[in-house]
Scaffold this motif. Sequence first.
Motif, PDB file in Angstrom:
ATOM      1  N   SER A 362      47.767  40.732  38.630  1.00  0.00           N
ATOM      2  CA  SER A 362      47.067  39.953  37.449  1.00  0.00           C
ATOM      3  C   SER A 362      46.502  38.519  38.082  1.00  0.00           C
ATOM      4  O   SER A 362      45.557  38.223  37.833  1.00  0.00           O
ATOM      5  N   ALA A 363      47.334  38.004  39.075  1.00  0.00           N
ATOM      6  CA  ALA A 363      46.968  36.666  39.715  1.00  0.00           C
ATOM      7  C   ALA A 363      45.785  37.047  40.662  1.00  0.00           C
ATOM      8  O   ALA A 363      44.835  36.155  40.668  1.00  0.00           O
ATOM      9  N   ALA A 364      45.699  38.113  41.185  1.00  0.00           N
ATOM     10  CA  ALA A 364      44.368  38.621  42.081  1.00  0.00           C
ATOM     11  C   ALA A 364      43.327  38.638  41.223  1.00  0.00           C
ATOM     12  O   ALA A 364      42.346  38.141  41.487  1.00  0.00           O
ATOM     13  N   HIS A 365      43.422  39.346  39.920  1.00  0.00           N
ATOM     14  CA  HIS A 365      42.243  39.670  39.121  1.00  0.00           C
ATOM     15  C   HIS A 365      41.802  38.144  38.503  1.00  0.00           C
ATOM     16  O   HIS A 365      40.639  37.981  38.452  1.00  0.00           O
ATOM     17  N   SER A 366      42.768  37.171  38.468  1.00  0.00           N
ATOM     18  CA  SER A 366      42.260  35.851  37.844  1.00  0.00           C
ATOM     19  C   SER A 366      41.695  35.044  38.947  1.00  0.00           C
ATOM     20  O   SER A 366      40.646  34.426  38.643  1.00  0.00           O
ATOM     21  N   ALA A 367      42.241  35.331  40.180  1.00  0.00           N
ATOM     22  CA  ALA A 367      41.571  34.664  41.353  1.00  0.00           C
ATOM     23  C   ALA A 367      40.114  35.093  41.594  1.00  0.00           C
ATOM     24  O   ALA A 367      39.159  34.371  41.958  1.00  0.00           O
ATOM     25  N   LEU A 368      39.776  36.480  41.533  1.00  0.00           N
ATOM     26  CA  LEU A 368      38.558  37.163  41.435  1.00  0.00           C
ATOM     27  C   LEU A 368      37.601  36.423  40.443  1.00  0.00           C
ATOM     28  O   LEU A 368      36.647  36.034  40.672  1.00  0.00           O
ATOM     29  N   GLU A 369      37.956  36.311  39.356  1.00  0.00           N
ATOM     30  CA  GLU A 369      37.315  35.965  38.303  1.00  0.00           C
ATOM     31  C   GLU A 369      36.940  34.198  38.550  1.00  0.00           C
ATOM     32  O   GLU A 369      35.707  33.842  38.290  1.00  0.00           O
TER      33      GLU A 369
END
Length: 727
Positions: A362-369
């Motif tokens: 979830s953190a990686a997805h937030s960083a991508l966004e």
Amino acid sequence: MLQEKISEPLRRVIQHPTAPAPSQAEDPRVDLKELIRIVKRRRGSILWTAAVPVLLALLYAVLATPLYTASTQILIDPRDRRIVSNEVTPEALAADGGVAVVESQQLVITSDIVLRRAIAREHLDADPEFGGLSTGLPGVLRHGLAAVGIGLDAAERADPELKALRQLKKRVGVKRSDKAFVVDVYVSSDDRMKSVRIADALAQAYLDDQTEARARASGRASAALGGRLDALRSRVQQAEDRVVQYKELHKILAAGGVLVNEQQLNEMAIQLAAARGKTAEARARYEQIASARRSGIESGANPEAVLSQTVAQLRGQYAEVARQRAELGASVGPRHPSIANLDAQIQGVQKLINEELSRIASAAHSALERAEANERTLEANLEGLKQSAVSTNQASVQLRELEREVEAGRAVYQAFLVRARETGEQQSIDSTNARVISKATPPRDKSWPPRLLLLGVALMAGLGMGTGVGLMREYLDERVYSRVALQELTGVPVLAVVPQRSARARSWSRLYSLVRWRGRDAHRRADEQTGLQIAAMRRLCDALGDAPQRGRCLLMTSATAGEGRTSTALNLALTAAASGRHILLIDADIERGMLSKTLEADGNAGLFDLIEGRATLPSVLLNEIESGLNFLPLGNATRPASRNPNPQDLAQKLCEPAKQFDLVIIDSGAVLADEYVRPFAEAVDDVVFVVRSGGPKRGAILAAIDALRINARKVRGIVLTASNDVA
């Protein structure tokens, strides 16, 4: 016939008695001999005329104020000394420009400015020699005349220095040495030391003038540059104001020489590139985590899990619980409560690891966004900056033109400012490359007046004037002086030219003794002039015939009295008698009887006694035994009272004794004064006309020749007497 009894050369002359000699006017050559004779004849006029300028020159040389000339030498190098890099005066010269520069400086030395400096330096305006007041009588007279306005113009009366300047110009001379840049300055004065002082003062005045001229040129250049600096400064300031106003109008900002929007555009492009890199990195990490979870890879088998401390602690717990279960499973069975408890712990830890991995995903997805959102924001900002940069660049075109004007004006202003400072400093620097190499020294001798030169010039001029006066008198004179002129005038050949007698041969007895000698002896014993006279008589004898017929009568006559007729008749008789001939000489000058007076026989019986029958021929003849010459005097002492015997009877009596002698020479009177000459000419065989050089005028000679024209065939020729023409 007469032509059968004379020599062949003389026959050719008598056959053409009227053929004139070649005219000098027809001969293009100048007869130098004739010119020399004219000068000798007119030497009195020439010398008296020449004496006038010589005496005037001598008088001037004695009375003129002596002048002494001192000189100083100045070396003028056309190449000025190179002191600063930017000289006011150019240094480069053409190949032949150095001589022109030095010659121009010669004119500067004698210019009014330099001379006035020298006048002020030596106070020449108060010097009597240069127009100042004198204490003597001449000075008082000049002062009185100047007071009433005589002798000085208005300018000189108002400015005494002007008079001194005009006087000094007459005393100053400048000369350049050949093939050198050395100028000699000459100054003349009536005092030796004064000429030295003025020469040195003039040289120093020239050097001072050159120094001040250079300083004034630098000052004028500096003032001109200073006057332009204000205008250039204002122009630069106006240009800079226009640049600032333009930037404010178009919102053009710059920092460090670079536009702000360009800096922002560059920074935004860098940030966008960095954001895109982060977005790609976040996408790759997220996709790797998601792919690992979908593929069921062992929990924690990805970099994020490995790097996570929570996962590392949970895995440590998992490993510890698994170790305990394995140890316990070896001692108890699988259904042992402790085993079940440990299995429950292992499942709990596994669940916690999975939950942690989910949080990492979830953190990686937030960083991508976030990375994608940041990238989109930067792209939007970059696009805005690009639009602003385009408009700014369009405005910068005009801005750069304004900036170039500012830079050009600033460069010119800077150059003028530097040049003004340089020229201002050059006013105190002397770059003239001229110096005095030889100061004036007191002259030893006078330079004026040059007495020998003046006398020589006066003598030459006087001789030239005298020669002109002599030639003028010669060609205006109506008398005859030369053989050529006499032949041109009468058309009758000149038989002989008898030169002037010398003082040693003025007595007839001496001439007779000289004639007796033959050839070289007579010339050796006589002086040159007497020898020429004897030679002339011999030429006359030869012209009358080497072997004349016995009993011929020769009449000697002239136009007027005093032309040397009597002396010529006597000389001819003596010369003919000396050659061994039987000669009778008769004095038939009825009016004067000069031959009888000359031979001191005027008291004896003679021609008149023979005519009246009071005597016979042998009784009245006078015979000179040594020479053999027979002479019949006039007998003036017994002349009848009538004094006018019949001309025909007298002529007949003269020719009666002709047959007893080889030659009878009759000395008659003058044609224009004696009425007996024409009857004598009709009775005799030959007539010789005697003309004295410088004697009668041309009209008298022509009148006498015309009177004898009836007996023209008897006129044998003319004898020119007492002449310098011996050609």
